[in-house]
Enzyme design. Structure first.
Site, short mmCIF file in Angstrom:
data_model
loop_
_atom_site.label_atom_id
_atom_site.label_comp_id
_atom_site.label_asym_id
_atom_site.label_seq_id
_atom_site.Cartn_x
_atom_site.Cartn_y
_atom_site.Cartn_z
N TYR A 11 39.28 59.61 60.47
CA TYR A 11 40.14 58.43 60.65
C TYR A 11 41.22 58.37 59.57
O TYR A 11 42.17 57.60 59.69
CB TYR A 11 39.34 57.12 60.61
CG TYR A 11 38.32 56.95 61.72
CD1 TYR A 11 38.24 57.84 62.79
CD2 TYR A 11 37.42 55.88 61.70
CE1 TYR A 11 37.30 57.67 63.79
CE2 TYR A 11 36.49 55.70 62.71
CZ TYR A 11 36.42 56.61 63.74
OH TYR A 11 35.47 56.43 64.73
N HIS B 71 29.71 63.46 63.57
CA HIS B 71 30.65 62.73 64.43
C HIS B 71 30.54 63.15 65.91
O HIS B 71 30.57 62.32 66.80
CB HIS B 71 32.08 62.92 63.91
CG HIS B 71 33.01 61.82 64.32
ND1 HIS B 71 34.03 61.38 63.52
CD2 HIS B 71 33.07 61.06 65.44
CE1 HIS B 71 34.68 60.40 64.14
NE2 HIS B 71 34.11 60.19 65.30
N1 LIG Z 1 31.78 57.81 67.11
C1 LIG Z 1 32.89 57.97 67.79
O1 LIG Z 1 33.19 59.07 68.29
C2 LIG Z 1 33.81 56.81 67.98
C3 LIG Z 1 34.82 56.87 68.95
C4 LIG Z 1 35.64 55.76 69.12
C5 LIG Z 1 35.43 54.63 68.35
N2 LIG Z 1 34.45 54.60 67.39
C6 LIG Z 1 34.24 53.42 66.52
O2 LIG Z 1 34.12 52.27 67.34
C7 LIG Z 1 35.07 51.30 66.95
C8 LIG Z 1 35.46 50.44 68.13
O3 LIG Z 1 36.17 51.17 69.09
P1 LIG Z 1 37.73 50.95 69.36
O4 LIG Z 1 38.33 50.35 68.14
O5 LIG Z 1 38.28 52.24 69.81
O6 LIG Z 1 37.76 50.01 70.61
P2 LIG Z 1 37.25 48.54 70.94
O7 LIG Z 1 36.57 47.92 69.79
O8 LIG Z 1 36.56 48.61 72.27
O9 LIG Z 1 38.62 47.79 71.22
C9 LIG Z 1 39.52 47.52 70.21
C10 LIG Z 1 40.74 46.91 70.88
O10 LIG Z 1 40.36 45.65 71.43
C11 LIG Z 1 41.20 44.63 70.93
N3 LIG Z 1 40.36 43.48 70.63
C12 LIG Z 1 39.37 43.38 69.73
N4 LIG Z 1 38.82 42.16 69.77
C13 LIG Z 1 39.48 41.47 70.73
C14 LIG Z 1 39.37 40.15 71.23
N5 LIG Z 1 38.46 39.31 70.76
N6 LIG Z 1 40.22 39.78 72.23
C15 LIG Z 1 41.15 40.64 72.71
N7 LIG Z 1 41.29 41.89 72.27
C16 LIG Z 1 40.46 42.31 71.28
C17 LIG Z 1 41.85 45.17 69.68
O11 LIG Z 1 43.17 44.66 69.58
P3 LIG Z 1 43.59 43.65 68.40
O12 LIG Z 1 43.77 44.48 67.18
O13 LIG Z 1 44.87 43.06 68.92
O14 LIG Z 1 42.50 42.63 68.26
C18 LIG Z 1 41.88 46.68 69.93
O15 LIG Z 1 43.07 47.03 70.61
C19 LIG Z 1 36.21 52.15 66.37
O16 LIG Z 1 37.12 51.39 65.62
C20 LIG Z 1 35.43 53.17 65.58
O17 LIG Z 1 35.01 52.63 64.35
C21 LIG Z 1 33.63 55.67 67.23
#
Ligand SMILES: NC(=O)c1ccc[n+]([C@@H]2O[C@H](COP(=O)([O-])OP(=O)(O)OC[C@H]3O[C@@H](n4cnc5c(N)ncnc54)[C@H](OP(=O)(O)O)[C@@H]3O)[C@@H](O)[C@H]2O)c1
Length: 268
Positions: free
Chosen positions: A39, A97
């Site tokens: 990241y 990962h």
């Molecule tokens: N292990 C892996 O391979 C892997 C892969 C992907 C992700 N991850 C981890 O999982 C975490 C979460 O996944 P993600 O960040 O990709 O996606 P997510 O949490 O499903 O979605 C994040 C998105 O949703 C929006 N959001 C969040 N809360 C909201 C709310 N209450 N209302 C409306 N929109 C909202 C955010 O926009 P705003 O900023 O406008 O709120 C952002 O655009 C990552 O940050 C990472 O740490 C791990």
């Protein structure tokens, strides 16, 4: 520190954006932060933690070792570099990962290196991410069931991974749901909107409450203070069995992240 049910995701967030998100999250009451070497934000997160008055033992920090570092020469030094960037002596959880089966990874050696990192005290717990049942079983057979703390997997109402989830639950391995909001995709779902209206809450809160009901740990990311606050408050929302069943019924095996070189053969 126990593994909090809700943490902050930091994928895609860099520089001042990640610093503001982490700072806001800590102020609001988040005590778990999920990062990864790839990241490219561990340094910025470390700077925020350094300035924070929150005691180290009140924070649960997760990082993930990137696949390029899955060799005896690179694994432990790369994790030590993560600790330096994060300005901590130990992280709470270190994950592999991706299994990266098409990259000639020696999974046995890599898992042994992960266990060695724990033996050296670089990490309190160890776990995996994006592993399928066969790969988790391999890790269990090699290191013992109690050693594998979690499998962090993509999991949302549109991708419920029921076979893998039931295997992990049977083996007492915590399930961390990433992209619980399917990176925003589920927020437009009519059924979820209908349920949110009944409880006078947001769709995101409904989705997070559903995930928490199933004992998944969640790590939604946000750069918006109101979203951060309401996501954390989702812990207080209790959905009726009928509404849980409606959300369970939204499964459509819709995967957002599936990199060809890194992903396993997913369980159906
Ligand atoms: N292990 C892996 O391979 C892997 C892969 C992907 C992700 N991850 C981890 O999982 C975490 C979460 O996944 P993600 O960040 O990709 O996606 P997510 O949490 O499903 O979605 C994040 C998105 O949703 C929006 N959001 C969040 N809360 C909201 C709310 N209450 N209302 C409306 N929109 C909202 C955010 O926009 P705003 O900023 O406008 O709120 C952002 O655009 C990552 O940050 C990472 O740490 C791990």
């Amino acid at each position: 520190m126990n593994f909090p049910n809700i943490g902050l995701g930091t994928f895609r967030l860099k520089g001042e954006v990640v610093q503001q998100s982490v700072q806001d999250a800590l102020d609001i009451g988040y005590r778990a932060i999920d990062t990864a070497q790839i990241y490219d934000n561990e340094l910025e997160i470390g700077q925020v933690l350094q300035k924070s008055s929150i005691a180290r033992d009140e924070l649960f920090l997760t990082t993930k070792v990137w696949v390029d570092h899955f060799t005896p020469e690179k694994f432990i030094p790369s994790l030590k570099n993560s600790l330096t960037r994060l300005q901590v002596d130990q992280v709470d959880l270190t994950l592999l990962h991706w299994p990266a089966p098409k990259m000639n990874i020696d999974l046995k050696t890599t898992l042994e290196l992960l266990a060695e990192a724990q033996n050296l005290g670089l990490t309190q717990h160890i776990g995996v991410s994006n592993f399928n049942i066969q790969q988790v079983q391999y890790a269990i057979d090699l290191l013992g069931k109690a050693r594998i703390f979690t499998n962090q997997i993509e999991l949302s109402p549109y991708l419920q991974n029921k076979t893998l989830v039931s295997f992990l639950k049977q083996n007492d391995i915590a399930i961390t749901s990433y992209m619980t909001l399917a990176y925003g995709k589920v927020l437009h779902d009519p059924t979820l909107k209908q349920i949110a209206n009944i409880y006078h809450v947001s769709v995101a809160q409904v989705v997070l409450a559903w995930a928490l009901h199933h004992h998944f740990h969640v790590i939604p990311s946000s750069t918006n203070q109101a979203h951060l606050t309401s996501n954390l408050e989702a812990q207080q929302l209790v959905l009726s069995p009928e509404h849980i069943a409606m959300i369970d019924g939204l499964e459509r095996n819709s995967r957002e992240i599936n990199p060809e070189q890194l992903a396993p053969q997913w369980d159906l």
